[in-house]
Enzyme design. Sequence first.
Site, PDB file in Angstrom:
ATOM      1  N   HIS A   1      46.572  61.978  55.015  1.00 38.82           N
ATOM      2  CA  HIS A   1      45.145  61.880  54.689  1.00 38.82           C
ATOM      3  C   HIS A   1      44.939  60.546  53.985  1.00 38.82           C
ATOM      4  O   HIS A   1      45.508  60.317  52.914  1.00 38.82           O
ATOM      5  CB  HIS A   1      44.710  63.019  53.761  1.00 38.82           C
ATOM      6  CG  HIS A   1      44.942  64.371  54.369  1.00 38.82           C
ATOM      7  ND1 HIS A   1      43.984  65.040  55.086  1.00 38.82           N
ATOM      8  CD2 HIS A   1      46.049  65.154  54.399  1.00 38.82           C
ATOM      9  CE1 HIS A   1      44.487  66.187  55.526  1.00 38.82           C
ATOM     10  NE2 HIS A   1      45.742  66.282  55.131  1.00 38.82           N
TER      11      HIS A   1
ATOM     12  N   LYS B   1      42.662  68.277  65.940  1.00 42.21           N
ATOM     13  CA  LYS B   1      43.155  69.098  64.838  1.00 42.21           C
ATOM     14  C   LYS B   1      42.377  70.399  64.732  1.00 42.21           C
ATOM     15  O   LYS B   1      41.144  70.394  64.678  1.00 42.21           O
ATOM     16  CB  LYS B   1      43.009  68.296  63.538  1.00 42.21           C
ATOM     17  CG  LYS B   1      43.451  69.015  62.274  1.00 42.21           C
ATOM     18  CD  LYS B   1      44.968  69.104  62.176  1.00 42.21           C
ATOM     19  CE  LYS B   1      45.403  69.968  61.011  1.00 42.21           C
ATOM     20  NZ  LYS B   1      45.857  69.214  59.874  1.00 42.21           N
TER      21      LYS B   1
ATOM     22  N   HIS C   1      51.513  62.969  59.734  1.00 39.32           N
ATOM     23  CA  HIS C   1      50.400  63.751  59.136  1.00 39.32           C
ATOM     24  C   HIS C   1      50.064  63.153  57.777  1.00 39.32           C
ATOM     25  O   HIS C   1      50.795  63.340  56.806  1.00 39.32           O
ATOM     26  CB  HIS C   1      50.819  65.224  58.963  1.00 39.32           C
ATOM     27  CG  HIS C   1      49.752  66.111  58.367  1.00 39.32           C
ATOM     28  ND1 HIS C   1      49.482  67.359  58.866  1.00 39.32           N
ATOM     29  CD2 HIS C   1      48.904  65.945  57.326  1.00 39.32           C
ATOM     30  CE1 HIS C   1      48.511  67.923  58.160  1.00 39.32           C
ATOM     31  NE2 HIS C   1      48.150  67.077  57.200  1.00 39.32           N
TER      32      HIS C   1
ATOM     33  N   HIS D   1      46.479  73.460  61.420  1.00 38.20           N
ATOM     34  CA  HIS D   1      46.660  73.968  60.058  1.00 38.20           C
ATOM     35  C   HIS D   1      46.786  75.473  60.226  1.00 38.20           C
ATOM     36  O   HIS D   1      45.797  76.162  60.480  1.00 38.20           O
ATOM     37  CB  HIS D   1      45.474  73.610  59.150  1.00 38.20           C
ATOM     38  CG  HIS D   1      45.658  74.138  57.748  1.00 38.20           C
ATOM     39  ND1 HIS D   1      45.935  73.336  56.667  1.00 38.20           N
ATOM     40  CD2 HIS D   1      45.661  75.408  57.284  1.00 38.20           C
ATOM     41  CE1 HIS D   1      46.092  74.105  55.584  1.00 38.20           C
ATOM     42  NE2 HIS D   1      45.930  75.369  55.939  1.00 38.20           N
TER      43      HIS D   1
ATOM     44  N   ASP E   1      51.694  64.885  54.757  1.00 40.98           N
ATOM     45  CA  ASP E   1      50.487  65.563  54.272  1.00 40.98           C
ATOM     46  C   ASP E   1      50.053  64.979  52.923  1.00 40.98           C
ATOM     47  O   ASP E   1      49.478  65.669  52.087  1.00 40.98           O
ATOM     48  CB  ASP E   1      50.687  67.083  54.162  1.00 40.98           C
ATOM     49  CG  ASP E   1      49.373  67.833  53.943  1.00 40.98           C
ATOM     50  OD1 ASP E   1      48.313  67.279  54.282  1.00 40.98           O
ATOM     51  OD2 ASP E   1      49.415  68.958  53.418  1.00 40.98           O
TER      52      ASP E   1
ATOM     53  N   HIS F   1      52.719  70.941  58.527  1.00 40.28           N
ATOM     54  CA  HIS F   1      53.165  71.253  57.157  1.00 40.28           C
ATOM     55  C   HIS F   1      53.613  72.707  56.994  1.00 40.28           C
ATOM     56  O   HIS F   1      53.027  73.459  56.231  1.00 40.28           O
ATOM     57  CB  HIS F   1      52.093  70.872  56.122  1.00 40.28           C
ATOM     58  CG  HIS F   1      50.682  71.340  56.364  1.00 40.28           C
ATOM     59  ND1 HIS F   1      50.368  72.600  56.813  1.00 40.28           N
ATOM     60  CD2 HIS F   1      49.495  70.702  56.185  1.00 40.28           C
ATOM     61  CE1 HIS F   1      49.055  72.712  56.908  1.00 40.28           C
ATOM     62  NE2 HIS F   1      48.498  71.569  56.537  1.00 40.28           N
TER      63      HIS F   1
HETATM   64  N1  LIG Z   1      47.254  69.972  52.156  1.00 48.99           N
HETATM   65  C1  LIG Z   1      46.309  70.054  51.244  1.00 48.99           C
HETATM   66  O1  LIG Z   1      46.484  70.776  50.248  1.00 48.99           O
HETATM   67  N2  LIG Z   1      45.149  69.362  51.345  1.00 48.99           N
HETATM   68  C2  LIG Z   1      44.709  68.553  52.445  1.00 48.99           C
HETATM   69  C3  LIG Z   1      44.233  69.348  53.612  1.00 48.99           C
HETATM   70  C4  LIG Z   1      45.335  69.965  54.447  1.00 48.99           C
HETATM   71  O2  LIG Z   1      46.209  69.266  54.956  1.00 48.99           O
HETATM   72  O3  LIG Z   1      45.351  71.183  54.615  1.00 48.99           O
HETATM   73  C5  LIG Z   1      43.589  67.641  51.951  1.00 48.99           C
HETATM   74  O4  LIG Z   1      42.896  67.051  52.783  1.00 48.99           O
HETATM   75  O5  LIG Z   1      43.423  67.497  50.739  1.00 48.99           O
HETATM   76 ZN   LIG Z   2      46.998  67.723  55.659  1.00 49.01          ZN
HETATM   77 ZN   LIG Z   3      46.422  71.383  56.416  1.00 45.89          ZN
END
Ligand SMILES: NC(=O)N[C@@H](CC(=O)O)C(=O)O
Ligand SMILES: [Zn+2]
Ligand SMILES: [Zn+2]
Length: 343
Positions: A16, A99, A14, A136, A247, A174
Site C-alpha cells: 500500500h 483485487k 503486495h 483479501h 502488505d 497475506h
Molecule cells: N492489512 C491491513 O491491516 N491494512 C491494509 C488493508 C489490507 O491489506 O487488508 C491497509 O490498507 O491499511
Molecule cells: Zn494489504
Molecule cells: Zn488485505
Amino acid sequence: MTEQITLRAPDDWHIHLRDGAALERTVPDAARQFRRAIVMPNLVPPVTDAESATAYKERICAQIPAGTPFEPLMVIYLTDKTDAAIIRQAHAAGIIAAKLYPAGATTNSDSGVTDITNIYSALEEMQTCGMKLLVHGEVTTSDIDIFDREHVFIEKTLSRLVDDFPTLKVVFEHITTAQAAEFVQGAREGVAATITAHHLLYNRNHMLVGGIQPHFYCLPILKRGYHQNALIEAATSGNPKFFLGTDSAPHARHKKEHACGCAGCYTAYSAIELYAEVFERAGKLDKLEGFASEFGPDFYELPRNQDTITLAKSPWTLPEKLAMGGENLIPLAAGETLNWQLV
Ligand SMILES: NC(=O)N[C@@H](CC(=O)O)C(=O)O
Ligand SMILES: [Zn+2]
Ligand SMILES: [Zn+2]
C-alpha cells in the site's frame, strides 16, 4: 570480514503506497529494496478502472528517486459493478490484476464486493484474458470470530471460487493461518499466497500481552504462535506457491495510537531485512532468494530481475519514527535492532 549474502533483486507483490504527500515517503522506501511492487488500489475513492489506475501510476512514478529502477504494477479494485468491459479495458491498459475485498473486511473496503456471484462475469473475463485475481480472504459476518475469519473464508468462498474458475490465477494475499498454508499447498496449479514479514515475525501474544500494542494490529489479525510457525514453514520451504508480499500499510501514528486504531503495519522501510531475520532464525537463508525474488515473477509470468542486492550481517537499529506527509509514522519494529542490513 562481515558476512554477506547476495540475492537476485526482490519485488514486493503486495504493498500500500497510498496517495498524495504519503507517496514521498512510501515510494522511495519501497524502491530502496524492491524493483517492482504490486500497488493495492484501496484508496478513497478506490481505483476501480483503467483510467484511475493509470493516473495513480503516474503520481507514483513522479516520486521514484532519480536513477532508481522501480516499476509500480497496477491493480484495480473489484466492486459489485465491475463487469467484463471494465476488465477488458484494464487488461488492455496493462493492469495485471484485480483485487477482491469482501465489503467491510479491511481498510477502505466499503466499496468492496458484497456477494462473490456479483463479479462472476468479471472473473470469467479475467480468466479469459489472463488477469490475476488477488484476494483479501476473510469473511465479514459478525457471527464469525475475528480469529476465524480467514479459515472460514476458505470453506465458504475460496475453495468454490478456485473450482468455478479452474484456470484463473489466484493469489490468497497475506495468509495468516495454518489452514491457509495447507489450502494453498494442496490447491490446483495457479493458486499461490503472499506472506508478510510481520506474520512471520510475530503472533498475537506480541500484540496483546503486557499491554495492547497497536502497531502490531493489522488485518488479517495476528494469530497464535502455532499459525506463525506454519507460515514460517511455508515461506522457508522453497515451495514456489509462497512468495513475498509485505502488505506494508502506513497509517499515521495518531490513527494507530487511538481508541479505534487503524489496521496496518508499516514495513516498507526495512522489509527485506525483516524477512532476512526470519529466514536466518529458521536456518533457511538459502531459501530467501526464491521467496523474495523468483517465485513471484514466475507466478505473474514476468521476467526475474537480472541485478542483485547485497545484505550484510551488520546490526543496525530501526528509527523510532519516520515522517509521512507532515505526520509521524511508526515503522514496524521501531527502535529494535536487526542483524541484516541492505548494503
Ligand atoms: N492489512 C491491513 O491491516 N491494512 C491494509 C488493508 C489490507 O491489506 O487488508 C491497509 O490498507 O491499511
Ligand atoms: Zn494489504
Ligand atoms: Zn488485505
